[in-house]
Design a protein around this motif. Structure first.
Motif, PDB file in Angstrom:
ATOM      1  N   ILE A 233      43.907  61.767  17.283  1.00 62.69           N
ATOM      2  CA  ILE A 233      45.015  62.245  16.457  1.00 62.69           C
ATOM      3  C   ILE A 233      46.138  62.817  17.319  1.00 62.69           C
ATOM      4  CG2 ILE A 233      45.637  64.084  14.823  1.00 62.69           C
ATOM      5  CD1 ILE A 233      42.957  63.535  13.410  1.00 62.69           C
ATOM      6  N   GLU A 234      45.779  63.419  18.443  1.00 58.79           N
ATOM      7  CA  GLU A 234      46.766  64.058  19.319  1.00 58.79           C
ATOM      8  C   GLU A 234      47.612  63.043  20.092  1.00 58.79           C
ATOM      9  OE1 GLU A 234      48.864  67.226  21.075  1.00 58.79           O
ATOM     10  OE2 GLU A 234      47.568  67.116  19.311  1.00 58.79           O
ATOM     11  N   PHE A 235      47.172  61.786  20.151  1.00 56.31           N
ATOM     12  CA  PHE A 235      47.873  60.770  20.948  1.00 56.31           C
ATOM     13  C   PHE A 235      49.341  60.630  20.540  1.00 56.31           C
ATOM     14  CE2 PHE A 235      43.832  58.429  22.312  1.00 56.31           C
ATOM     15  CZ  PHE A 235      44.022  58.720  23.649  1.00 56.31           C
ATOM     16  N   THR A 236      49.610  60.631  19.241  1.00 54.28           N
ATOM     17  CA  THR A 236      50.986  60.392  18.781  1.00 54.28           C
ATOM     18  C   THR A 236      51.935  61.463  19.297  1.00 54.28           C
ATOM     19  OG1 THR A 236      50.117  59.362  16.767  1.00 54.28           O
ATOM     20  CG2 THR A 236      52.442  59.954  16.778  1.00 54.28           C
TER      21      THR A 236
ATOM     22  N   ALA B 285      47.507  55.313  23.869  1.00 55.02           N
ATOM     23  CA  ALA B 285      47.358  55.596  22.441  1.00 55.02           C
ATOM     24  C   ALA B 285      46.884  54.368  21.664  1.00 55.02           C
ATOM     25  CB  ALA B 285      48.667  56.108  21.867  1.00 55.02           C
ATOM     26  N   LEU B 286      47.335  53.184  22.074  1.00 54.16           N
ATOM     27  CA  LEU B 286      47.019  51.962  21.331  1.00 54.16           C
ATOM     28  C   LEU B 286      45.819  51.208  21.897  1.00 54.16           C
ATOM     29  CD1 LEU B 286      50.616  50.513  20.729  1.00 54.16           C
ATOM     30  CD2 LEU B 286      49.317  52.146  19.342  1.00 54.16           C
ATOM     31  N   ALA B 287      45.236  51.712  22.973  1.00 54.49           N
ATOM     32  CA  ALA B 287      44.127  51.012  23.625  1.00 54.49           C
ATOM     33  C   ALA B 287      42.936  50.859  22.681  1.00 54.49           C
ATOM     34  CB  ALA B 287      43.715  51.765  24.887  1.00 54.49           C
ATOM     35  N   LEU B 288      42.209  49.789  22.860  1.00 55.47           N
ATOM     36  CA  LEU B 288      41.046  49.535  22.009  1.00 55.47           C
ATOM     37  C   LEU B 288      39.888  50.476  22.342  1.00 55.47           C
ATOM     38  CD1 LEU B 288      39.813  47.675  19.821  1.00 55.47           C
ATOM     39  CD2 LEU B 288      38.969  46.232  21.695  1.00 55.47           C
ATOM     40  N   GLU B 289      39.782  50.873  23.601  1.00 57.39           N
ATOM     41  CA  GLU B 289      38.608  51.639  24.042  1.00 57.39           C
ATOM     42  C   GLU B 289      38.350  52.919  23.236  1.00 57.39           C
ATOM     43  OE1 GLU B 289      39.662  48.765  27.099  1.00 57.39           O
ATOM     44  OE2 GLU B 289      40.829  50.317  26.046  1.00 57.39           O
TER      45      GLU B 289
ATOM     46  N   LEU C  49      52.702  67.446  10.804  1.00 56.20           N
ATOM     47  CA  LEU C  49      51.904  66.356  10.235  1.00 56.20           C
ATOM     48  C   LEU C  49      50.575  66.196  10.967  1.00 56.20           C
ATOM     49  CD1 LEU C  49      54.712  63.701   9.686  1.00 56.20           C
ATOM     50  CD2 LEU C  49      53.312  64.726   7.890  1.00 56.20           C
ATOM     51  N   THR C  50      50.596  66.376  12.286  1.00 60.36           N
ATOM     52  CA  THR C  50      49.373  66.272  13.080  1.00 60.36           C
ATOM     53  C   THR C  50      48.377  67.346  12.679  1.00 60.36           C
ATOM     54  OG1 THR C  50      50.596  65.329  14.955  1.00 60.36           O
ATOM     55  CG2 THR C  50      48.445  66.292  15.432  1.00 60.36           C
TER      56      THR C  50
ATOM     57  N   ALA D 108      53.127  54.361  29.504  1.00 62.92           N
ATOM     58  CA  ALA D 108      51.748  54.726  29.819  1.00 62.92           C
ATOM     59  C   ALA D 108      51.097  55.484  28.661  1.00 62.92           C
ATOM     60  CB  ALA D 108      51.709  55.563  31.092  1.00 62.92           C
ATOM     61  N   ALA D 109      51.849  56.409  28.060  1.00 58.38           N
ATOM     62  CA  ALA D 109      51.312  57.185  26.945  1.00 58.38           C
ATOM     63  C   ALA D 109      51.041  56.297  25.733  1.00 58.38           C
ATOM     64  CB  ALA D 109      52.284  58.302  26.579  1.00 58.38           C
TER      65      ALA D 109
END
Length: 248
Positions: free
Chosen positions: A228-231, A199-203, A82-83, A194-195
């Motif tokens: 996109i790679e964060f997930t 992934a959800l950080a606003l920055e 999916l990624t 931490a991951a």
């Protein structure tokens, strides 16, 4: 019961079950027993079977001769596929959207980013209402980024991929915290926390917005590619390959 009535009931059953699956109230990998579902949702046999057939065509449900229907599982293999698909569709969409974007597009993007900045990330409070609020605002931000893309087919593919990824995002917002809670270990000290926090950080979303507003296509595409790679990174850190979702 006439054909129109059957079609209406099938559509209602399809929409109900699809929502239950996407929001993981029906857990990935869970068996779908027709009798139990008919009683739980008040759905007749024909609309239920037709709805499940449609969901199977969307790869949200699986079926086998021996085991019957089940919710499609989540896995690192599926997420990786999916990624890859998301990159192929979303990166050119972003490039086109930036090229076409006007002042109204910029204003809508800034507004979507502001709304995202005002909600609580699920990593801090992995509860149903918090997760739903974050999902809605996060999706609206990404749609605002892509809104000036004119390809209807690319947008159609994007929506299909997004819906499939939604289940993976839900699992990653809830399951790791529940797993650590059950084991009596601090969720906040885990690599998964931490991951997910990163992934959800606003920055990263702010950086992506600024690149888009600057009409810097190369920088925006690079930042989205990283985003996109964060997930996948969260999934690996959470060690959830093949794990079931949260209890319904």
């Amino acid at each position: 019961m006439d054909e129109t009535d059957v079609a209406t009931k099938t559509e209602a059953a399809y929409r109900t079950l699809r929502q239950e699956i996407l929001e993981t109230r029906l857990r990935p990998g869970a068996p779908l027993k027709l009798g139990a579902m008919r009683e739980a949702y008040g759905i007749g046999w024909t609309p239920l079977r037709e709805a499940l057939s449609r969901l199977e065509a969307e790869r949200l449900v699986t079926s086998s001769a021996n085991k019957g229907y089940a919710v499609a599982p989540v896995s690192l293999e599926e997420l990786s596929d999916l990624t890859r698909a998301r990159r192929l569709v979303e990166l050119p969409m972003l490039a086109e959207s930036i090229a076409n974007g006007d002042e109204a597009w910029e204003t809508a993007l800034v507004a979507a980013h502001f709304r995202l900045s005002r909600c609580t990330p699920p990593v801090e409070k992995p509860e149903e209402l918090v997760i739903s609020d974050w999902e809605e605002r996060h999706e609206a931000f990404h749609l605002a980024l892509l809104a000036a893309c004119t390809s209807r087919w690319l947008m159609r593919f994007y929506v299909q991929i997004k819906d499939q990824l939604r289940r993976h995002h839900r699992i990653l917002s809830i399951a790791p915290a529940l797993s650590h809670s059950a084991a009596g270990t601090p969720w906040q000290d885990s690599p998964a926390f931490a991951a997910l926090r990163d992934a959800l950080a606003l920055e990263p979303h702010t950086a992506l917005m600024n690149a888009a507003l600057d009409h810097d296509v190369d920088r925006a595409v690079r930042l989205l590619d990283e985003h996109i790679e964060f997930t996948r990174k969260v999934f690996v850190a959470s060690d959830l390959d093949g794990a079931p979702g949260p209890a319904s």
